[in-house]
Design a protein around this motif. Structure first.
Motif, short mmCIF file in Angstrom:
data_model
loop_
_atom_site.label_atom_id
_atom_site.label_comp_id
_atom_site.label_asym_id
_atom_site.label_seq_id
_atom_site.Cartn_x
_atom_site.Cartn_y
_atom_site.Cartn_z
N ARG A 143 3.26 12.17 -0.37
CA ARG A 143 3.20 11.14 0.65
C ARG A 143 4.65 10.81 0.99
N PHE B 156 0.84 -1.18 0.00
CA PHE B 156 0.00 0.00 0.00
C PHE B 156 0.89 1.24 0.00
N VAL B 157 0.66 2.14 -0.93
CA VAL B 157 1.54 3.29 -1.07
C VAL B 157 0.90 4.58 -0.58
N ASN B 158 -0.34 4.85 -0.95
CA ASN B 158 -0.89 6.15 -0.62
C ASN B 158 -2.40 6.13 -0.61
N LEU B 159 -2.98 6.96 0.26
CA LEU B 159 -4.40 7.25 0.17
C LEU B 159 -4.51 8.75 0.30
N CYS C 36 4.42 -2.36 5.33
CA CYS C 36 4.71 -1.58 4.11
C CYS C 36 5.78 -0.52 4.36
N SER D 99 -3.30 4.02 -3.87
CA SER D 99 -2.20 3.61 -4.74
C SER D 99 -1.54 2.37 -4.17
N GLN E 200 4.71 6.40 6.08
CA GLN E 200 4.60 4.95 5.93
C GLN E 200 5.27 4.23 7.09
N ASN F 280 -3.25 2.85 -9.46
CA ASN F 280 -4.03 3.78 -8.64
C ASN F 280 -5.52 3.50 -8.83
#
Lengths: 144, 153, 362
Positions: C324, A28-31, C212, A45, C329, A54
């Motif tokens: 981001r 999981f990369v981004n919300l 992650c 993403s 993260q 995405n």
């Protein structure tokens, strides 16, 4: 250049697609949210190696979105942030900071059409109409 | 007791002079490209106000009608955008930093006109203008409030 | 039953470069739970993008954070170039990578100094920062700024470094390597440092994958992921790139990964200086992003993978810009490593993710 791959998704399919990504080993990369004509467009993403995909979905201010914190633990940061900045409700969010994650002076600053922002606007307007008791002109008018 | 690996470097540093410089006893050291403050060669300036439009810190004010170019050196972030976009290359970045001051103040330059014409309206806030004569000196500046001397403008 | 105490950590703490608050639930000197709280440095910069021309917004992105300053201006420029289909000249791409790798060297030297300060080894802290001053001098001589460079813009770079100056930079870096190796030797073999770092904040490979995590925090647990290995931009000129990976998964491994990445960055700069092409420095970007256009880009910053997203609406203001950061993260992984650690090791654990809270909160 990073691959520019965008899919549109519906709210009901979200959890299934996310679980599919997790089982295939993607991370999981981004919300993030963005304000689109009074609604909120969420962008999720996911990445694995060089691949990057995405998911976009459009939610109205009244809908609540299922939280990913049971599948990807680190999504709690982004979901709390999106809740504080856009007013989106996430069902099952843990840990839930209840709107205190990013303390802003106005509620949901990035989404002026949200319920919290509208409520605050009405409060401010109501306060503006009440006459201030301490002004000298008011006192004069009341006395004579 | 365990090993201490920094012995060689520590002993070597005992014989060396300090790595820090005793500023302000020794003056500050600048490089030719250091971004310190902006100066304008008002003779070349055409008051097009492109620099004002592109300044990210809104530090510049250009008034074509009055012929003035004003910078607030305390708002300026020394990004160099105005220097790059100036069509006449009248703006330059100098290495020295703006000196500290008790009050923020502007720095205004007045563009000299070829000749004065007629009367000016009374009571307007216009800065003084100088008549341009052949071989004239630099144009007069608007009188500024009293402030300590600073490097640059 | 053991007694639980709640101790607040931060937002002001000598070991933290930026404000972060944690509520530590302790059971007799051992941390049971840690609840993070951010928001002390939120400046609303993502809302500001609606009010600033997209070309001048570069100057704002480089002021998001002092340590990752050039990285954010580079990521922003890359994203807008993807959005508008702008092709950057090859010399500008290589110059950007050189500045970015120098930025990585300075950031890791800063972190090594802070780590030494966190366990009380002030002499080592000062020596690391003394070496870092040479990198900042290089920045000042090439761009004019020590920390905020203002070197990158949408379409290329703002100033040039002549080939002769580039060779001078390589000469300075080579002169730095011997002293740097002495410091790395101290970090990795000194017994007092080892007592503080070994076994602290252990995260296994599976846990790092579940959380992650990105960047040196993940590479220290054995996950070999680095955006630089995909060859975007100037990194495509490199003949071979392997991420630096360690297997131990504790504070010692994270220190080792960052210390060796500095040497790797110096090698990258040397290779690029030999291969840099001649050419223009930037292309003029005219017009505005098309309405409805979107673009994403990723960049390997010193702290990990940074993700950027931009959306245009036809005017010169973007409708949305998102950063981001890697710390966002890694917060979940950090909170997990804090569970079960000693109270005295809490500052070290937090530092090992290299927290850059001002980028995270923008």
């Amino acid at each position: 250049m990073d691959p520019q791959v965008f899919f549109d998704s519906e709210l009901e399919q979200l959890l299934l697609r996310v679980q599919d990504y997790q089982q295939r080993g993607w991370r999981f990369v981004n919300l993030c949210g963005s304000s689109v004509e009074g609604q909120v467009e969420l962008l999720y993403s996911f990445a694995q190696g060089k691949q990057l995909e995405n998911l976009r979905l459009l939610v109205s201010n009244e809908q609540s979105v299922p939280s990913l914190s049971a599948i990807f633990v680190n999504s709690f940061f982004f979901e709390n942030e999106t809740h504080d900045l856009f007013g989106v409700n996430f069902k099952g969010l843990a840990p839930n900071f209840g709107g205190r994650f990013y303390p802003t002076s106005v509620p949901t600053p990035m989404n002026p059409a949200s319920a919290q922002a509208q409520a605050r606007l009405q409060e401010v307007e109501a306060l503006a109409q009440v006459p201030s008791p301490s002004s000298p002109e008011q006192q004069e008018r009341q006395d004579g | 007791m365990g090993s201490f690996r920094l012995t060689k470097m520590s002993l070597r540093n005992l014989g060396r002079k300090p790595a820090t410089r005793p500023y302000p006893q020794q003056p500050a050291r600048y490089t030719p490209r250091t971004k310190g403050h902006i100066v304008n060669n008002i003779e070349l300036c055409i008051l097009c106000s492109i620099c004002q439009k592109r300044c990210p810190a809104t530090a510049l004010t250009v008034n074509k009608a009055q012929g003035t170019w004003t910078i607030n050196p305390f708002s300026c972030v020394q990004c160099g955008t105005c220097v790059r976009v100036c069509p006449k290359k009248s703006l330059r970045m100098q290495p020295e930093y703006t000196a500290a001051a008790a009050q923020m103040h502007d720095c205004t330059l007045v563009k000299p006109e070829p000749a004065l014409d007629g009367e000016r309206s009374l009571g307007s806030e216009r800065p003084q203008r100088s008549e341009r004569l052949p071989g004239s000196e630099r144009p007069q500046r608007k009188p500024r409030p009293e402030r300590p001397s600073r490097i640059g403008c | 039953m053991a007694k639980h105490t709640v101790i607040p950590f931060g937002p002001q703490h000598p070991v933290l470069p930026e404000p972060l608050h944690l509520d530590l639930v302790l059971e007799d000197e051992r941390v049971v739970e840690a609840i993070p709280q951010v928001g002390f440095i939120h400046r609303g910069l993502e809302k500001l993008v609606e009010k600033r021309d997209f070309q001048t917004f570069v100057n704002i992105t480089e002021r998001i954070c002092g340590i990752c300053s050039f990285g954010h201006s580079l990521g922003y420029s890359q994203t807008i170039e993807n959005l508008m289909g702008v092709e950057v000249p090859p010399r500008a791409e290589v110059l950007r990578v050189i500045w970015h790798e120098l930025s990585r060297v300075h950031s890791h030297l800063l972190w090594l100094g802070l780590l030494a300060d966190a366990f009380g080894f002030e002499n080592l802290f000062m020596q690391c920062w003394r070496l870092r001053e040479r990198i900042l001098d290089i920045f000042e001589r090439t761009t004019g700024g020590r920390v905020i460079l203002s070197a990158c813009n949408v379409g290329g770079v703002n100033q040039d470094i002549t080939n002769e100056d580039l060779r001078g930079i390589v000469h300075i870096l080579e002169g730095l390597v011997d002293e740097y190796n002495e410091l790395v030797n101290t970090f990795l073999t000194d017994s007092s440092v080892a007592n503080r770092l070994r076994g602290v904040g252990y995260l296994s490979k599976d846990q790092a994958r579940d959380f992650c995590t990105v960047g040196p925090f993940a590479r220290a647990s054995g996950i070999a992921e680095d955006i630089r290995s995909y060859g975007y931009g100037g990194y495509g000129l490199l003949s071979a790139f392997e991420p630096v990976v360690a297997e131990e998964g504790d504070g010692y491994a994270r220190c080792k990964v960052r210390a060796l990445e500095v040497l790797q960055s110096i090698q990258i700069i040397k290779e690029l200086v030999e291969k840099i092409p001649d050419g223009e420095l930037s292309v003029r970007v005219k017009g505005s992003p098309v309405a409805g256009s979107v673009a994403v880009s990723r960049l390997e910053q010193p702290r990990g993978e940074c993700f950027y997203y931009a959306k245009g609406n036809g005017s010169k203001y973007l409708s949305r810009f998102r950063i981001r950061t890697p710390t966002a993260q890694n917060v979940a992984g950090m909170v997990h490593t804090l569970q079960g650690c000693d109270f005295a090791d809490v500052p070290l654990n937090i530092l090992t993710i290299d927290p850059c809270i001002s980028c995270t909160e923008r």
